[in-house]
Design a protein around this motif. Structure first.
Motif, PDB file in Angstrom:
ATOM      1  N   SER A   1       0.783  -1.225   0.000  1.00  0.00           N
ATOM      2  CA  SER A   1       0.000   0.000   0.000  1.00  0.00           C
ATOM      3  C   SER A   1       0.822   1.287   0.000  1.00  0.00           C
ATOM      4  O   SER A   1       0.471   2.220  -0.700  1.00  0.00           O
ATOM      5  N   ARG A   2       1.891   1.362   0.801  1.00  0.00           N
ATOM      6  CA  ARG A   2       2.621   2.637   0.896  1.00  0.00           C
ATOM      7  C   ARG A   2       4.112   2.400   1.082  1.00  0.00           C
ATOM      8  O   ARG A   2       4.503   1.413   1.693  1.00  0.00           O
TER       9      ARG A   2
ATOM     10  N   ASN B   1       4.218  -2.719   9.064  1.00  0.00           N
ATOM     11  CA  ASN B   1       5.297  -1.925   8.480  1.00  0.00           C
ATOM     12  C   ASN B   1       6.596  -2.728   8.515  1.00  0.00           C
ATOM     13  O   ASN B   1       6.971  -3.259   9.558  1.00  0.00           O
TER      14      ASN B   1
ATOM     15  N   TYR C   1      10.304  -5.509  11.599  1.00  0.00           N
ATOM     16  CA  TYR C   1       8.887  -5.205  11.397  1.00  0.00           C
ATOM     17  C   TYR C   1       8.331  -4.569  12.653  1.00  0.00           C
ATOM     18  O   TYR C   1       8.840  -4.769  13.741  1.00  0.00           O
TER      19      TYR C   1
ATOM     20  N   LEU D   1      10.340   2.612   4.831  1.00  0.00           N
ATOM     21  CA  LEU D   1       9.462   1.580   5.378  1.00  0.00           C
ATOM     22  C   LEU D   1       8.532   1.157   4.253  1.00  0.00           C
ATOM     23  O   LEU D   1       8.173   1.982   3.418  1.00  0.00           O
TER      24      LEU D   1
ATOM     25  N   THR E   1      -0.697  -4.400   3.545  1.00  0.00           N
ATOM     26  CA  THR E   1      -2.048  -4.540   4.084  1.00  0.00           C
ATOM     27  C   THR E   1      -2.581  -5.905   3.680  1.00  0.00           C
ATOM     28  O   THR E   1      -2.501  -6.280   2.507  1.00  0.00           O
TER      29      THR E   1
ATOM     30  N   GLY F   1      -2.539  -4.445   8.964  1.00  0.00           N
ATOM     31  CA  GLY F   1      -1.401  -3.855   8.266  1.00  0.00           C
ATOM     32  C   GLY F   1      -0.123  -4.055   9.055  1.00  0.00           C
ATOM     33  O   GLY F   1      -0.148  -4.253  10.268  1.00  0.00           O
TER      34      GLY F   1
ATOM     35  N   GLN G   1      -6.559  -2.384  10.447  1.00  0.00           N
ATOM     36  CA  GLN G   1      -6.629  -1.253   9.529  1.00  0.00           C
ATOM     37  C   GLN G   1      -8.067  -1.033   9.098  1.00  0.00           C
ATOM     38  O   GLN G   1      -8.914  -1.917   9.260  1.00  0.00           O
TER      39      GLN G   1
ATOM     40  N   SER H   1      10.568  -2.306   8.085  1.00  0.00           N
ATOM     41  CA  SER H   1      11.538  -1.215   8.032  1.00  0.00           C
ATOM     42  C   SER H   1      12.909  -1.749   7.619  1.00  0.00           C
ATOM     43  O   SER H   1      13.317  -2.833   8.021  1.00  0.00           O
TER      44      SER H   1
ATOM     45  N   TRP I   1       7.013   4.546   2.962  1.00  0.00           N
ATOM     46  CA  TRP I   1       7.285   5.705   3.808  1.00  0.00           C
ATOM     47  C   TRP I   1       8.768   6.018   3.758  1.00  0.00           C
ATOM     48  O   TRP I   1       9.606   5.095   3.781  1.00  0.00           O
TER      49      TRP I   1
ATOM     50  N   GLU J   1       4.716  -0.413   3.803  1.00  0.00           N
ATOM     51  CA  GLU J   1       3.491  -0.778   4.526  1.00  0.00           C
ATOM     52  C   GLU J   1       2.706  -1.790   3.708  1.00  0.00           C
ATOM     53  O   GLU J   1       2.378  -1.555   2.545  1.00  0.00           O
TER      54      GLU J   1
END
Ligand SMILES: *[C@@H]1O[C@H](CO)[C@@H](O)[C@H](O)[C@H]1NC(C)=O
Ligand SMILES: *[C@@H]1O[C@H](CO)[C@@H](O)[C@H](O)[C@H]1NC(C)=O
Ligand SMILES: *[C@@H]1O[C@H](CO)[C@@H](O)[C@H](O)[C@H]1NC(C)=O
Ligand SMILES: *[C@@H]1O[C@H](CO)[C@@H](O)[C@H](O)[C@H]1NC(C)=O
Ligand SMILES: *[C@@H]1O[C@H](CO)[C@@H](O)[C@H](O)[C@H]1NC(C)=O
Ligand SMILES: *[C@@H]1O[C@H](CO)[C@@H](O)[C@H](O)[C@H]1NC(C)=O
Ligand SMILES: *[C@@H]1O[C@H](CO)[C@@H](O)[C@H](O)[C@H]1NC(C)=O
Ligand SMILES: *[C@@H]1O[C@H](CO)[C@@H](O)[C@H](O)[C@H]1NC(C)=O
Ligand SMILES: *[C@@H]1O[C@H](CO)[C@@H](O)[C@H](O)[C@H]1NC(C)=O
Ligand SMILES: *[C@@H]1O[C@H](CO)[C@@H](O)[C@H](O)[C@H]1NC(C)=O
Length: 401
Positions: A119-120, A325, A293, A219, A223, A323, A299, A327, A122, A221
């Motif tokens: 999804s993202r 993250n 992690y 990072l 989901t 969700g 979420q 890293s 960061w 992300e």
């Protein structure tokens, strides 16, 4: 003489082990017949591609869908029928008018399904080199929303599909590569994850993105939507790092199987990775960087369904969603700007995650370490016996004068 005995023994011990190792342990299907279609039922849908992989085993079928309509999404559907197929109602799918545009026929043959959305991404300025985005010295930049990336069409090879895209006016590319498997095996590329026919592998990389600060770290992300919600991450230890040097653990994000069946049993779905990423396209030990992690969190199902047409089409917008993250890098490790490259690989599947058994190399070392002293004792004992017997023999036949 003694040396050739040792070799013969090693050969006896090692050859059968070489044949049995490297396949790992597990109870899943041994082989699936795979057929792949791109955008089934639509010549050229606007807004992205939908890849459909149908993998049929002796008693069941696995349906793997990979979609770039929005954020890259992988959906795995396990059916107990070998006849099952996925149907897409393209008008509803594209207009997002109603959920249920992606279905399996025959209805009711679905045993389990799960999905993963990238999804993202960061990015944060790790001002105090703590590798912690929550540190007071860290500044978080606005994320790269992967649903807003302009994705290219899938570049298909035999059992893989490559998806690359550019985020707005940024430099560089964000890529995701899907690989599917007919049988058990291990990828050629580091971290050389073990796979089985009930799983699919995703490789993710950031190539040439201009970092927004001198101390940028990233990072990712993820989901997860559907099936039994993925809730817990377990880390499995191994003393064997033959295939991924210096990495002695495997992390597994598992669904809480008690949600589906009250009795403890095998987990119906998993996401698995080795805690390592690489800072150059040619992965070597020198460019390895640790991966950690943050604990998974519940979420909002609406935003997951909004980010991915495949999620909305199959699950709607009210299916439990969690969700996590991931890293990249630790305090003291080089920042992204050192190479402007980062790659990470994960495995998504149904059933029990494949796990390495002891490899042939480890067994050989054990065999040499434990076997040699035993062999020396044995050879020594025999030699002493033979010496005693041959020393005793002449006296027994001493000529009688
Ligand atoms: C896979 O294909 C082969 C050859 O077409 C066939 O013999 C085999 O039965 C198939 N296996 C399954 C599980 O469908
Ligand atoms: C498939 O089904 C047959 C009979 O229904 C059974 O004997 C066999 O164990 C099953 N195979 C697998 C891999 O589940
Ligand atoms: C949405 O679906 C409904 C009922 O199926 C239909 O009447 C309507 O025209 C659809 N709208 C669009 C924009 O496709
Ligand atoms: C397949 O699964 C469905 C739903 O779990 C079940 O109702 C059906 O009996 C199963 N069929 C077979 C052949 O196992
Ligand atoms: C981070 O660095 C700043 C100065 O650059 C300092 O004031 C601050 O105390 C540091 N924070 C931590 C948590 O070390
Ligand atoms: C597709 O991938 C192959 C191999 O990775 C590469 O050589 C080729 O240029 C790619 N094609 C496109 C259109 O990107
Ligand atoms: C892209 O790269 C060029 C040259 O390195 C740089 O000047 C520019 O600021 C970069 N653009 C972005 C959006 O990072
Ligand atoms: C699994 O789910 C059950 C029931 O929803 C819950 O009681 C339990 O705490 C969960 N376990 C974990 C490890 O999350
Ligand atoms: C859905 O996505 C669009 C853009 O892709 C965004 O503008 C909108 O705010 C999102 N809505 C929700 C509820 O997340
Ligand atoms: C991931 O990290 C970002 C930045 O710290 C945070 O805003 C987001 O909520 C996190 N996501 C999850 C699933 O923990």
């Amino acid at each position: 003489m003694a040396e050739s005995w040792v070799h013969a023994l090693l050969l006896l011990v090692c050859v059968p082990l070489t044949l049995t190792s490297g396949t790992g342990t597990g109870t899943g299907t041994r082989h699936r017949n795979i057929s792949i279609s791109l955008n089934p039922g639509h010549p050229d849908p606007p807004g992205g591609d939908l890849l459909y992989v149908r993998a049929v085993g002796p008693n069941d079928s696995l349906h793997i869908l990979f979609c770039s309509q929005g954020a890259p999404t992988l959906l795995l559907i396990h059916s107990n029928s070998t006849e099952a197929t996925v149907k897409v109602d393209w008008d509803d799918f594209l207009s997002r008018n109603s959920s249920g545009s992606v279905t399996v026929v025959p209805e009711g043959s679905v045993v389990y399904s799960d999905s993963l959305v990238l999804s993202r991404v960061w990015e944060y300025n790790d001002g105090n080199d703590t590798a912690d985005p929550a540190d007071p010295g860290s500044d978080l930049f606005p994320p790269y929303e992967l649903q807003d990336v302009t994705w290219s069409q899938f570049n298909l090879s035999t059992l893989s599909a490559l998806l690359c895209g550019v985020y707005r006016d940024s430099n560089g590319t964000i890529c995701v590569q899907l690989s599917v498997f007919e049988s058990w095996g291990r990828s050629e590329l580091w971290p050389r994850l073990l796979h089985n026919p009930d799983s699919a592998q995703l490789a993710f990389w950031l190539d040439g993105l201009t970092p927004r600060s001198a101390h940028s770290r990233f990072l990712l992300e993820l989901t997860a939507v559907g099936g039994a919600p993925l809730e817990t991450v377990r880390t499995v230890r191994s003393i064997d790092d033959e295939f991924t040097p210096s990495i002695f653990t495997v992390s597994q994000w598992l669904s809480n199987s008690s949600v589906l069946a009250p009795a403890p049993g095998p987990s119906p779905g998993f996401v698995q990775w080795k805690p390592v990423a690489y800072r150059k396209p040619a992965a070597t030990l020198e460019v390895a960087t640790p991966v950690r992690y943050r604990p998974p969190r519940q979420q909002d199902p609406v935003s997951a369904a909004n980010a991915s047409k495949l999620i909305f089409g199959f699950y709607g917008n009210d299916t439990p969603t969690s969700g996590i993250n991931i890293s990249f890098g630790l305090s003291g490790e080089p920042f992204y700007g050192s190479t402007n490259y980062l790659s990470w690989t994960l495995l998504v599947g149904v059933g029990d995650p494949p796990l390495d058994s002891f490899s042939a190399l480890v067994w050989s070392i054990l065999a040499v370490g434990l076997g040699t002293p035993l062999l020396l004792l044995l050879v020594g004992g025999v030699w002493v016996c033979v010496r005693k017997l041959s020393a005793a023999a002449p006296t027994a036949y001493e000529p009688i004068n």
